[in-house]
Design a protein around this motif. Sequence first.
Motif, PDB file in Angstrom:
ATOM      1  N   LYS A 135       3.036  13.933   3.963  1.00 16.75           N
ATOM      2  CA  LYS A 135       2.483  15.121   4.213  1.00 16.75           C
ATOM      3  C   LYS A 135       1.412  14.523   5.664  1.00 16.75           C
ATOM      4  CE  LYS A 135       2.884  18.412   0.121  1.00 16.75           C
ATOM      5  NZ  LYS A 135       2.601  18.882  -0.567  1.00 16.75           N
ATOM      6  N   GLY A 136       0.877  13.184   5.099  1.00 23.53           N
ATOM      7  CA  GLY A 136       0.223  12.660   6.095  1.00 23.53           C
ATOM      8  C   GLY A 136      -1.434  12.382   6.223  1.00 23.53           C
ATOM      9  N   THR A 137      -1.842  13.450   4.579  1.00 23.97           N
ATOM     10  CA  THR A 137      -3.183  13.951   4.242  1.00 23.97           C
ATOM     11  C   THR A 137      -3.026  12.648   3.278  1.00 23.97           C
ATOM     12  OG1 THR A 137      -2.776  15.636   2.426  1.00 23.97           O
ATOM     13  CG2 THR A 137      -3.398  15.380   5.081  1.00 23.97           C
ATOM     14  N   THR A 138      -4.499  12.590   2.447  1.00 25.63           N
ATOM     15  CA  THR A 138      -4.792  11.829   1.579  1.00 25.63           C
ATOM     16  C   THR A 138      -5.710  11.320   0.853  1.00 25.63           C
ATOM     17  OG1 THR A 138      -6.157   9.442   2.806  1.00 25.63           O
ATOM     18  CG2 THR A 138      -3.641   9.312   2.992  1.00 25.63           C
ATOM     19  N   GLU A 139      -6.410  11.242  -0.526  1.00 28.88           N
ATOM     20  CA  GLU A 139      -7.659  11.621  -0.859  1.00 28.88           C
ATOM     21  C   GLU A 139      -9.064  11.099  -0.572  1.00 28.88           C
ATOM     22  OE1 GLU A 139      -9.548  10.755  -5.559  1.00 28.88           O
ATOM     23  OE2 GLU A 139      -7.403  10.459  -5.046  1.00 28.88           O
TER      24      GLU A 139
ATOM     25  N   GLN B 286      -9.246  11.029   3.285  1.00 31.12           N
ATOM     26  CA  GLN B 286      -9.477  11.595   4.076  1.00 31.12           C
ATOM     27  C   GLN B 286     -10.078  13.148   3.809  1.00 31.12           C
ATOM     28  OE1 GLN B 286      -6.015  11.997   6.283  1.00 31.12           O
ATOM     29  NE2 GLN B 286      -5.627   9.514   7.240  1.00 31.12           N
ATOM     30  N   ASP B 287      -9.721  13.661   2.388  1.00 32.61           N
ATOM     31  CA  ASP B 287     -10.523  14.586   2.297  1.00 32.61           C
ATOM     32  C   ASP B 287     -11.719  14.350   1.605  1.00 32.61           C
ATOM     33  OD1 ASP B 287      -8.297  16.076   2.838  1.00 32.61           O
ATOM     34  OD2 ASP B 287      -6.885  16.619   0.610  1.00 32.61           O
ATOM     35  N   ARG B 288     -11.746  13.176   0.776  1.00 27.83           N
ATOM     36  CA  ARG B 288     -13.103  13.280   0.449  1.00 27.83           C
ATOM     37  C   ARG B 288     -14.083  12.516   1.425  1.00 27.83           C
ATOM     38  NH1 ARG B 288     -12.495  12.276  -6.325  1.00 27.83           N
ATOM     39  NH2 ARG B 288     -11.171  14.234  -6.545  1.00 27.83           N
ATOM     40  N   TYR B 289     -14.310  11.781   2.106  1.00 30.36           N
ATOM     41  CA  TYR B 289     -14.579  10.362   2.806  1.00 30.36           C
ATOM     42  C   TYR B 289     -16.081  11.456   3.361  1.00 30.36           C
ATOM     43  CZ  TYR B 289     -16.406   7.706   6.045  1.00 30.36           C
ATOM     44  OH  TYR B 289     -17.776   6.456   7.022  1.00 30.36           O
TER      45      TYR B 289
ATOM     46  N   GLN C   7       0.447  14.427  -6.636  1.00 24.62           N
ATOM     47  CA  GLN C   7       0.667  15.709  -5.518  1.00 24.62           C
ATOM     48  C   GLN C   7       0.609  16.365  -7.533  1.00 24.62           C
ATOM     49  OE1 GLN C   7       4.676  15.098  -3.812  1.00 24.62           O
ATOM     50  NE2 GLN C   7       3.336  13.813  -2.128  1.00 24.62           N
TER      51      GLN C   7
END
Length: 456
Positions: free
Chosen positions: A260-264, A266-269, A414
Amino acid sequence: LCCCGRHRCCQRTTKIYDDGVQPSHKTEYLENYPGYGTVCPPESCKPKPQLQKDLGRMDGTTTFKSDYLPYEVVTRPFRPPAEYRPKSGKIDLGTVYQRDYNPHKVGPVTLARPRERKHTSGAKVDTIPTYRDHYRLWKSQRTESCKVEREYEPPSERFGNPSTFQDDYIPRQPNPPPSCKPCDFKPPEGPFDANTIHRTAYVAHELEPLFVRPREEYKPSDQPFEDLTTHQRDFKGMPGEQAKSCKPENRKVGSDDPFKGTTEFQDRYQPYLVTAPEFHKPREYVPPTDKMDLKSTNSLDYIKHKAAPRAPIKPAPGRRNTGPFQGKTTTKEDYQPWSVCPRGLIKKEEEIQKPTGRFSSLTTFRSHYIPHQANPPQSFKPAHTVPAAVPFKDETLYHTEYTPKKPEVCPAHQPDAQGYVYVNTDSQGHKFYRKVSTECSGSNSSPIPEEVPAVS
């Protein structure tokens, strides 16, 4: 949702269902403890973390200066050392160790320490340490210095206490050391005798001829040479089957779903503002305007004495002789040249004469060697026990009964793809999910969501 044990929650602990009630930090003792009228609780004796202000200029007097009473310094009495007197008698240098010691042979010591084994690897580490990953720069203010800058004030009074060297020093007149030069020595009269005790008492002996041991002739053995070893004599080849491989087949471990191209991360940074470090500029040097006082206590208290210069130790020059120089010395008058003959050789001539002929270069090994024809050794390699026509069975018990298992994927990686539905997020940042069950309720075939008390 984690079932592999690799995921950790970075938020604080919370309940399964958040009721919105603020936590109380009071203890049971504070809630149930009754008060007693006007009695107040004891105050803390711990000082508050505050900087103490300057209460005034510090006085230079200490308790030692105020309570010190000067006393008169008296010279220490000088005690002459006692005269050394050697003891009479002979010293017994024997010890109990020399009397009771039994000499024995000493061998090399075997080391009990094992050899050092270094388990090193030449691989390069490409990981990021936890300190560099979790470290955040804090903005801190620099504390001001509490040191009071004061100018140096030299003492106004003189230093009048003498040293122990000035009190105990007694000037003494140097005495010249006695001369160790021997008295006048006259050489003996008469001719010089060059004979020694070795020349007069030496007796020449005749040398006996050297014993030469005759060499024995080489005799080869008549018995045949046994070239068979214990391994070649006792080894017997046993037929056996070839070992089968237990290695499983190489199968792909992973998922075929697109990324999907998104990592944890990138979400929480959250980006932080980084400021440049402050540069401390040193103070500019300002030279003092006052004139430096170069006077010391030694130059102020020093008293000059009128002292006469020291007389030289060099003897006074005598009277010069104006007459002609006499070239006679004791060496010229007493020395008489001797007729010295060359000394003969003490080394005697060799009794065994060196060979004069040509070297034949023939050794005893070349003259007595008999060449033999070498037979090739017999081969003990076993014959092929497995026939080539029979097909080889490469199946094992593990290979036939092994059932491949599907690799399990952790739901925390996931959750949407593993049958979990997102519900909401509480005030602490925890995300709640519900698991969709596969059972059908009655005629309706839609799945019933079942709540799972789990936090991602």
